[in-house]
Write a protein that holds these residues in place. Sequence first.
Motif, mmCIF file in Angstrom:
data_model
loop_
_atom_site.group_PDB
_atom_site.id
_atom_site.type_symbol
_atom_site.label_atom_id
_atom_site.label_comp_id
_atom_site.label_asym_id
_atom_site.label_seq_id
_atom_site.Cartn_x
_atom_site.Cartn_y
_atom_site.Cartn_z
ATOM 1 N N GLN A 241 0.833 -1.206 0.000
ATOM 2 C CA GLN A 241 0.000 0.000 0.000
ATOM 3 C C GLN A 241 0.867 1.255 0.000
ATOM 4 O O GLN A 241 0.572 2.234 -0.701
ATOM 5 C CB GLN A 241 -0.930 -0.015 1.213
ATOM 6 N N ARG A 242 1.959 1.244 0.760
ATOM 7 C CA ARG A 242 2.861 2.404 0.769
ATOM 8 C C ARG A 242 3.505 2.600 -0.598
ATOM 9 O O ARG A 242 3.643 3.733 -1.087
ATOM 10 C CB ARG A 242 3.935 2.215 1.847
ATOM 11 N N ASN A 243 3.912 1.504 -1.232
ATOM 12 C CA ASN A 243 4.526 1.599 -2.564
ATOM 13 C C ASN A 243 3.521 2.149 -3.585
ATOM 14 O O ASN A 243 3.854 2.987 -4.436
ATOM 15 C CB ASN A 243 5.024 0.236 -3.015
ATOM 16 N N ALA A 244 2.273 1.631 -3.487
ATOM 17 C CA ALA A 244 1.248 2.114 -4.415
ATOM 18 C C ALA A 244 0.970 3.593 -4.202
ATOM 19 O O ALA A 244 0.779 4.358 -5.154
ATOM 20 C CB ALA A 244 -0.035 1.289 -4.235
ATOM 21 N N ARG A 245 0.982 4.020 -2.943
ATOM 22 C CA ARG A 245 0.747 5.435 -2.649
ATOM 23 C C ARG A 245 1.891 6.309 -3.206
ATOM 24 O O ARG A 245 1.675 7.384 -3.741
ATOM 25 C CB ARG A 245 0.610 5.628 -1.137
ATOM 26 N N SER A 246 3.099 5.789 -3.053
ATOM 27 C CA SER A 246 4.250 6.545 -3.579
ATOM 28 C C SER A 246 4.170 6.670 -5.099
ATOM 29 O O SER A 246 4.440 7.737 -5.672
ATOM 30 C CB SER A 246 5.552 5.843 -3.188
ATOM 31 N N LYS A 247 3.815 5.566 -5.772
ATOM 32 C CA LYS A 247 3.687 5.616 -7.223
ATOM 33 C C LYS A 247 2.591 6.594 -7.659
ATOM 34 O O LYS A 247 2.739 7.336 -8.626
ATOM 35 C CB LYS A 247 3.387 4.215 -7.763
ATOM 36 N N ALA A 248 1.471 6.564 -6.920
ATOM 37 C CA ALA A 248 0.374 7.475 -7.252
ATOM 38 C C ALA A 248 0.805 8.936 -7.097
ATOM 39 O O ALA A 248 0.479 9.808 -7.927
ATOM 40 C CB ALA A 248 -0.831 7.164 -6.365
ATOM 41 N N CYS A 249 1.572 9.207 -6.055
ATOM 42 C CA CYS A 249 2.061 10.583 -5.836
ATOM 43 C C CYS A 249 2.989 11.017 -6.972
ATOM 44 O O CYS A 249 2.933 12.165 -7.457
ATOM 45 C CB CYS A 249 2.783 10.665 -4.499
ATOM 46 N N CYS A 250 3.838 10.050 -7.405
ATOM 47 C CA CYS A 250 4.750 10.379 -8.504
ATOM 48 C C CYS A 250 3.984 10.664 -9.797
ATOM 49 O O CYS A 250 4.296 11.621 -10.529
ATOM 50 C CB CYS A 250 5.720 9.218 -8.720
ATOM 51 N N LEU A 251 2.982 9.851 -10.066
ATOM 52 C CA LEU A 251 2.180 10.074 -11.270
ATOM 53 C C LEU A 251 1.466 11.420 -11.203
ATOM 54 O O LEU A 251 1.403 12.169 -12.205
ATOM 55 C CB LEU A 251 1.175 8.933 -11.438
ATOM 56 N N LEU A 252 0.905 11.739 -10.048
ATOM 57 C CA LEU A 252 0.223 13.024 -9.898
ATOM 58 C C LEU A 252 1.194 14.186 -10.098
ATOM 59 O O LEU A 252 0.864 15.222 -10.712
ATOM 60 C CB LEU A 252 -0.435 13.110 -8.521
ATOM 61 N N LEU A 253 2.409 14.036 -9.572
ATOM 62 C CA LEU A 253 3.409 15.086 -9.722
ATOM 63 C C LEU A 253 3.783 15.284 -11.195
ATOM 64 O O LEU A 253 3.893 16.412 -11.690
ATOM 65 C CB LEU A 253 4.647 14.741 -8.900
ATOM 66 N N ILE A 254 3.962 14.145 -11.899
ATOM 67 C CA ILE A 254 4.299 14.227 -13.329
ATOM 68 C C ILE A 254 3.165 14.880 -14.111
ATOM 69 O O ILE A 254 3.388 15.757 -14.971
ATOM 70 C CB ILE A 254 4.615 12.824 -13.874
ATOM 71 N N LEU A 255 1.928 14.470 -13.802
ATOM 72 C CA LEU A 255 0.775 15.072 -14.487
ATOM 73 C C LEU A 255 0.687 16.578 -14.206
ATOM 74 O O LEU A 255 0.350 17.379 -15.091
ATOM 75 C CB LEU A 255 -0.510 14.368 -14.057
ATOM 76 N N ALA A 256 0.988 16.953 -12.962
ATOM 77 C CA ALA A 256 0.946 18.379 -12.614
ATOM 78 C C ALA A 256 1.989 19.167 -13.381
ATOM 79 O O ALA A 256 1.744 20.295 -13.862
ATOM 80 C CB ALA A 256 1.142 18.527 -11.099
ATOM 81 N N VAL A 257 3.182 18.604 -13.517
ATOM 82 C CA VAL A 257 4.250 19.283 -14.265
ATOM 83 C C VAL A 257 3.852 19.433 -15.724
ATOM 84 O O VAL A 257 4.005 20.506 -16.349
ATOM 85 C CB VAL A 257 5.562 18.501 -14.134
ATOM 86 N N ILE A 258 3.317 18.315 -16.316
ATOM 87 C CA ILE A 258 2.907 18.367 -17.718
ATOM 88 C C ILE A 258 1.801 19.399 -17.921
ATOM 89 O O ILE A 258 1.815 20.202 -18.878
ATOM 90 C CB ILE A 258 2.456 16.980 -18.193
ATOM 91 N N LEU A 259 0.836 19.392 -16.987
ATOM 92 C CA LEU A 259 -0.269 20.339 -17.084
ATOM 93 C C LEU A 259 0.234 21.774 -16.971
ATOM 94 O O LEU A 259 -0.231 22.680 -17.674
ATOM 95 C CB LEU A 259 -1.299 20.035 -16.005
ATOM 96 N N THR A 260 1.188 21.988 -16.061
ATOM 97 C CA THR A 260 1.776 23.336 -15.906
ATOM 98 C C THR A 260 2.463 23.784 -17.174
ATOM 99 O O THR A 260 2.321 24.951 -17.617
ATOM 100 C CB THR A 260 2.746 23.340 -14.736
ATOM 101 N N ILE A 261 3.202 22.891 -17.788
ATOM 102 C CA ILE A 261 3.902 23.243 -19.027
ATOM 103 C C ILE A 261 2.922 23.600 -20.122
ATOM 104 O O ILE A 261 3.083 24.584 -20.892
ATOM 105 C CB ILE A 261 4.812 22.078 -19.462
ATOM 106 N N ILE A 262 1.851 22.782 -20.221
ATOM 107 C CA ILE A 262 0.833 23.037 -21.254
ATOM 108 C C ILE A 262 0.189 24.391 -21.037
ATOM 109 O O ILE A 262 -0.020 25.194 -21.964
ATOM 110 C CB ILE A 262 -0.200 21.900 -21.266
ATOM 111 N N LEU A 263 -0.161 24.700 -19.798
ATOM 112 C CA LEU A 263 -0.805 25.985 -19.496
ATOM 113 C C LEU A 263 0.114 27.173 -19.793
ATOM 114 O O LEU A 263 -0.316 28.201 -20.318
ATOM 115 C CB LEU A 263 -1.263 26.003 -18.019
#
Length: 269
Positions: A241-263
């Motif tokens: 569960q901790r590993n899955a949470r860490s992966k989810a956080c990383c994906l969210l961070l990557i999506l946020a960066v991509i979204l920021t760049i697009i904006l």
Amino acid sequence: MSFDQLSSLESGRRGSPSFSDDPDFQRLSQDLRNKLFKLSGNNQRLKGELGHLGTRRDTPRVRERVHELLEESRGLFKDVGEGIKKVQTWDDVTPTQKLTQQKLSREFQSSLATFQDLQRQALERQKASVSAARAAVDVESGASPSAESSAQLLELQQQQELERLAPQDEVDFQEALIIEREEEIRNIEQGVGDLNVLFQQVAQIVGEQGEQIDTIAYNAQNVQTDTRAADLELRSAARYQRNARSKACCLLLILAVILTIILLAIFLG
């Protein structure tokens, strides 16, 4: 698993509060201890008295004390045996009471085994005494001795140096003593048989209790094993569960960066 380990497990399951033993159990156990102590003393006294039988210290009073000790001890052993059976089948016993059960049964079986051995010694000496008395009566009454009693008769003749036939009243007296001793022999034989049955009953109950303790110990060990396995599984699940949470956080961070760049590209373009 040992009995001490089982006691520790059960104590752990009971929790921190202290538990007092059943007063009725305590009273019965103390009564049995007192009787077993008396029986131990009787065995010592009986052993000493039996050592006098067939010797120069053999007297009617010695035989009377042997008879009294045998009768008293038989009655006490029967009472204690019933009490031991009651103690062994006591409901909802604590670990302390289980230890008391084991100690009482061991002391009872040991004391009874000693008494049975003393009874057999008394039986053998009574039979030897009757055989010797029978041989003496045969000589005094003019009867020819049997082949089995010839050796005893010869020894008796040498000891007593018989020079004449005894009066008829002496022969009758010896016959009465022989009958009395034969009755005592029958009583001892019956006592040995009765106490053997009691010993087997107690041993069976103790054996059944031991099987129950082994079953409880086996179940407790299984519970401990299952608990350890469940703990490992929970730890593994938590780690996943901790590993899955860490992966989810990383994906969210990557999506946020991509979204920021697009904006930024949109606003700057």
